[in-house]
Design a protein around this motif. Structure first.
Motif, PDB file in Angstrom:
ATOM      1  N   ASN A   1      -3.093   9.008   5.930  1.00  0.00           N
ATOM      2  CA  ASN A   1      -1.722   8.500   5.858  1.00  0.00           C
ATOM      3  C   ASN A   1      -1.517   7.253   6.713  1.00  0.00           C
ATOM      4  O   ASN A   1      -0.626   6.452   6.414  1.00  0.00           O
TER       5      ASN A   1
ATOM      6  N   ALA B   1      -2.548   4.608   4.448  1.00  0.00           N
ATOM      7  CA  ALA B   1      -1.555   4.448   3.381  1.00  0.00           C
ATOM      8  C   ALA B   1      -0.277   3.790   3.866  1.00  0.00           C
ATOM      9  O   ALA B   1       0.263   2.892   3.212  1.00  0.00           O
TER      10      ALA B   1
ATOM     11  N   VAL C   1       0.285   4.231  -2.883  1.00  0.00           N
ATOM     12  CA  VAL C   1      -0.033   5.625  -2.544  1.00  0.00           C
ATOM     13  C   VAL C   1       1.079   6.559  -3.007  1.00  0.00           C
ATOM     14  O   VAL C   1       0.817   7.649  -3.540  1.00  0.00           O
ATOM     15  N   SER C   2       2.323   6.142  -2.845  1.00  0.00           N
ATOM     16  CA  SER C   2       3.443   6.981  -3.268  1.00  0.00           C
ATOM     17  C   SER C   2       3.438   7.178  -4.778  1.00  0.00           C
ATOM     18  O   SER C   2       3.746   8.264  -5.277  1.00  0.00           O
TER      19      SER C   2
ATOM     20  N   MET D   1       0.804  -1.222   0.000  1.00  0.00           N
ATOM     21  CA  MET D   1       0.000   0.000   0.000  1.00  0.00           C
ATOM     22  C   MET D   1       0.845   1.285   0.000  1.00  0.00           C
ATOM     23  O   MET D   1       0.514   2.241  -0.739  1.00  0.00           O
ATOM     24  N   PRO D   2       1.938   1.384   0.770  1.00  0.00           N
ATOM     25  CA  PRO D   2       2.751   2.598   0.700  1.00  0.00           C
ATOM     26  C   PRO D   2       3.286   2.880  -0.702  1.00  0.00           C
ATOM     27  O   PRO D   2       3.397   4.044  -1.107  1.00  0.00           O
TER      28      PRO D   2
ATOM     29  N   PHE E   1      -3.444  12.691   0.729  1.00  0.00           N
ATOM     30  CA  PHE E   1      -2.309  12.232   1.526  1.00  0.00           C
ATOM     31  C   PHE E   1      -1.233  13.291   1.724  1.00  0.00           C
ATOM     32  O   PHE E   1      -0.279  13.061   2.466  1.00  0.00           O
TER      33      PHE E   1
ATOM     34  N   HIS F   1       3.439  15.206   4.213  1.00  0.00           N
ATOM     35  CA  HIS F   1       2.440  14.246   4.648  1.00  0.00           C
ATOM     36  C   HIS F   1       2.111  14.559   6.101  1.00  0.00           C
ATOM     37  O   HIS F   1       2.938  15.136   6.824  1.00  0.00           O
TER      38      HIS F   1
END
Length: 240
Positions: free
Chosen positions: A195, A198, A53-54, A49-50, A232, A189
């Motif tokens: 977050n 995320a 999102v990134s 997931m990180p 985010f 962020h």
């Protein structure tokens, strides 16, 4: 995303090793299938997931095009002094100079190996582009005259200052060198629900809006406005 994988590879190695251990435990010991799959899904979520999102925030948005600056009606002009401050990994100075070709751009780096010890930032410094004549500074002193800067950019950098007292001292210096009608633009962020979803536990690397607002006010800034760049990421614009 490739940078994130490279700079934080130790976390992904630990995560994959832990995942392998869980699978081996399942093979050799009796673990209920329901509990096993909950753990597997949780681990995969935390690893993948990180990155998703990134990719959304950085690679597939207008972050690096700087189009998000248009909402602030900033003008490029001669004799305008812009300062871009980073924490040892500079992704934006060349982009800012392209956006403001007539302005004078100064780049400052507050990285301190004694206090900024995270493995990710150490690796990032090894591959970072260095803008010409970048100056090393300390967070408690910016070697520029009072009321000398028209714009100060701090893009995904200031969260590397972990101490609240150090953050306030640094922001006081930004307040000192910024012209009364100047602007400080910070992108970060936040330690918030979006977050957390995320980055899970990794969201503790960031600070809450309340912490930032309190720090800017203690540093003497008279305004503190937030605008969202994706759910985010927050853009903060402040004036002395």
């Amino acid at each position: 995303v490739l940078n994130i994988l490279s700079f934080n590879r130790h976390f992904y190695i630990y995560g994959l090793v832990a995942l392998l251990v869980i699978i081996l435990i399942k093979v050799y010991f009796s673990i209920p299938d329901f509990a096993f799959w909950i753990i597997i899904v949780a681990f995969l979520y935390g690893l993948v997931m990180p990155l998703i999102v990134s990719a959304y925030v950085y690679d597939f948005s207008d972050y690096y095009s700087l189009r998000w600056l248009n909402q602030f009606n900033l003008k490029d002009k001669e004799n305008q002094k812009i300062i871009n401050i980073n924490a040892g990994f500079d992704e934006t100075s060349f982009l800012i100079k392209e956006e403001f070709p007539q302005s004078e751009l100064t780049v400052l780096d507050f990285y301190n190996p004694a206090s900024h010890t995270e493995a990710a930032i150490i690796r990032a410094r090894k591959v970072s582009l260095v803008y010409p004549n970048t100056s090393k500074i300390s967070t408690n002193h910016i070697p520029h005259q009072d009321n000398s800067a028209d714009l100060i950019f701090m893009l995904s950098a200031v969260h590397e200052i972990r101490s609240n007292d150090e953050k306030i001292l640094f922001l006081k210096e930004c307040h000192r060198i910024c012209k009364p009608e100047g602007k400080v633009i910070m992108v970060e962020h936040l330690r918030d629900t979006a977050n957390f979803l995320a980055f899970s536990i990794g969201f503790t690397h960031f600070f809450s809006r309340k912490v930032w607002e309190k720090s800017f006010k203690k540093a003497g800034f008279s305004s503190f406005k937030e605008r969202k760049f994706t759910p985010f990421m927050s853009i903060f614009i402040t004036t002395p």
